[in-house]
Scaffold this motif. Sequence first.
Motif, mmCIF file in Angstrom:
data_model
loop_
_atom_site.group_PDB
_atom_site.id
_atom_site.type_symbol
_atom_site.label_atom_id
_atom_site.label_comp_id
_atom_site.label_asym_id
_atom_site.label_seq_id
_atom_site.Cartn_x
_atom_site.Cartn_y
_atom_site.Cartn_z
ATOM 1 N N UNK A 180 -12.793 8.572 -0.478
ATOM 2 C CA UNK A 180 -12.604 9.806 -0.664
ATOM 3 C C UNK A 180 -11.268 10.100 -1.490
ATOM 4 N N UNK A 181 -11.212 10.687 -2.447
ATOM 5 C CA UNK A 181 -10.024 11.284 -3.229
ATOM 6 C C UNK A 181 -9.596 12.723 -2.930
ATOM 7 N N UNK A 182 -8.214 12.917 -2.026
ATOM 8 C CA UNK A 182 -7.964 14.007 -1.634
ATOM 9 C C UNK A 182 -6.434 13.851 -1.569
ATOM 10 N N UNK A 183 -5.885 14.997 -1.937
ATOM 11 C CA UNK A 183 -4.480 15.328 -1.822
ATOM 12 C C UNK A 183 -3.647 14.296 -2.775
ATOM 13 N N UNK A 184 -4.346 14.081 -4.028
ATOM 14 C CA UNK A 184 -3.718 12.999 -4.861
ATOM 15 C C UNK A 184 -3.805 11.463 -4.232
ATOM 16 N N UNK A 185 -4.442 11.087 -3.144
ATOM 17 C CA UNK A 185 -4.489 10.029 -2.542
ATOM 18 C C UNK A 185 -6.087 9.507 -2.399
ATOM 19 N N UNK A 186 -6.305 8.254 -2.239
ATOM 20 C CA UNK A 186 -7.581 7.879 -2.059
ATOM 21 C C UNK A 186 -7.599 7.412 -0.733
ATOM 22 N N UNK A 187 -8.637 7.740 0.106
ATOM 23 C CA UNK A 187 -8.640 7.369 1.578
ATOM 24 C C UNK A 187 -10.063 6.509 1.635
ATOM 25 N N UNK A 188 -10.020 5.420 2.546
ATOM 26 C CA UNK A 188 -11.067 4.645 2.662
ATOM 27 C C UNK A 188 -11.551 5.043 4.230
ATOM 28 N N UNK A 189 -12.787 5.584 4.246
ATOM 29 C CA UNK A 189 -13.319 6.088 5.498
ATOM 30 C C UNK A 189 -14.315 5.135 5.940
ATOM 31 N N UNK A 190 -14.242 4.602 7.486
ATOM 32 C CA UNK A 190 -14.921 3.643 7.799
ATOM 33 C C UNK A 190 -15.283 3.529 9.245
ATOM 34 N N UNK A 191 -16.010 2.684 9.705
ATOM 35 C CA UNK A 191 -16.471 2.469 11.061
ATOM 36 C C UNK A 191 -15.628 1.326 11.832
ATOM 37 N N UNK A 192 -15.066 1.533 12.876
ATOM 38 C CA UNK A 192 -14.424 0.462 13.622
ATOM 39 C C UNK A 192 -15.113 -0.087 14.549
ATOM 40 N N UNK A 193 -15.697 -1.487 14.563
ATOM 41 C CA UNK A 193 -16.694 -1.919 15.830
ATOM 42 C C UNK A 193 -15.632 -1.787 17.273
ATOM 43 N N UNK A 194 -14.446 -2.005 16.781
ATOM 44 C CA UNK A 194 -13.483 -2.400 18.129
ATOM 45 C C UNK A 194 -13.424 -0.903 18.966
ATOM 46 N N UNK A 195 -13.159 0.080 18.016
ATOM 47 C CA UNK A 195 -13.077 1.147 18.863
ATOM 48 C C UNK A 195 -14.189 2.336 18.689
#
Length: 317
Positions: A180-195
């Motif tokens: 996701x491109x937001x606020x002049x940044x790219x963010x990686x959104x994902x799922x953590x199996x640990x949490x």
Amino acid sequence: MNTTKLRLLYLIDLFKQDTNETNPVTMPDIQDYLYSKGIVAERKSLYEDIDTLKTWGLDIIYNRPQGYYLASTDFDIIEIKLLVDAIASSDFLTKKKTNELQKKLLNCINHYDQESIKHQLFQNPNKFKNENIFYSLDTIQNAINKNSSIQFMYFDITIDKQKKYRKDSTPYHLIPYALLYENQRYYCIGYSTKYNNFSHYRVDKMDQVILQDDFNEKKNFNLSKYKTTNFNMTLGQIENITLEFDLSLTNIVFDTFGQDVFIQKVSPTTFTINLSTTLSSNFIGWLLQFGKKVKVLSPSSLIEDIKHLIDEVQEVY
């Protein structure tokens, strides 16, 4: 050597790069151009070639007596300018990668229009210097396509402008679902199996991103909902919030939360909205910039947090 196919390719390049409505080419111009490429072509063959290219889909127009030109291309000049400016304004792209992408885009239009855009290019002084960001994006997108997980290190920048890895340099593991491109940044959104939950990370702070060779079953994920419930991509507790705004802030509310947000007018000068999003100092700071023009109606915990923050600021000044 049969030059027929090669001749067609050179003609495509000629029309795309060297012609427009105000800069057509005559048949002698075409013959001279091909001759410079080592190809001798008769007029009859070139007429047939142009008809073939028109049948194939090139919008070649002939105006007597000026000549031939390509009337339309995949991109209009204003479309290329929009994309070139967007790339220039993106902080996460390095100067080198910015120049590479802009050059590729400019090559989609003729060189006359290229020059008009080049004269308007601006240099963004805030460009990142880490070339690995682009490769990290590529690895993450590859993992999304394959339903695979990734391993990476996550860091902060110290006062000495050095990387300091979080969790004592222990690698993170994540199943990426979206970029996701937001606020002049790219963010990686994902799922953590640990949490057992979804979270996001700034790609420019991800290092040593490695694709894992596993396959993961996809969980239900709504990107629009995730973006809405994580204000400005800050993590925090999600709460149901009711806000009252001055009517003058209508467009700011639409720009921030989208035009689908439910608005209820409560007086000739005010309206309320209800939304679910993260409670964070980032969100409180956004509210406070509007002073008396916004009021929190609920929850009470947010009201108390704002009062506490105002008291702390008053102590400083």
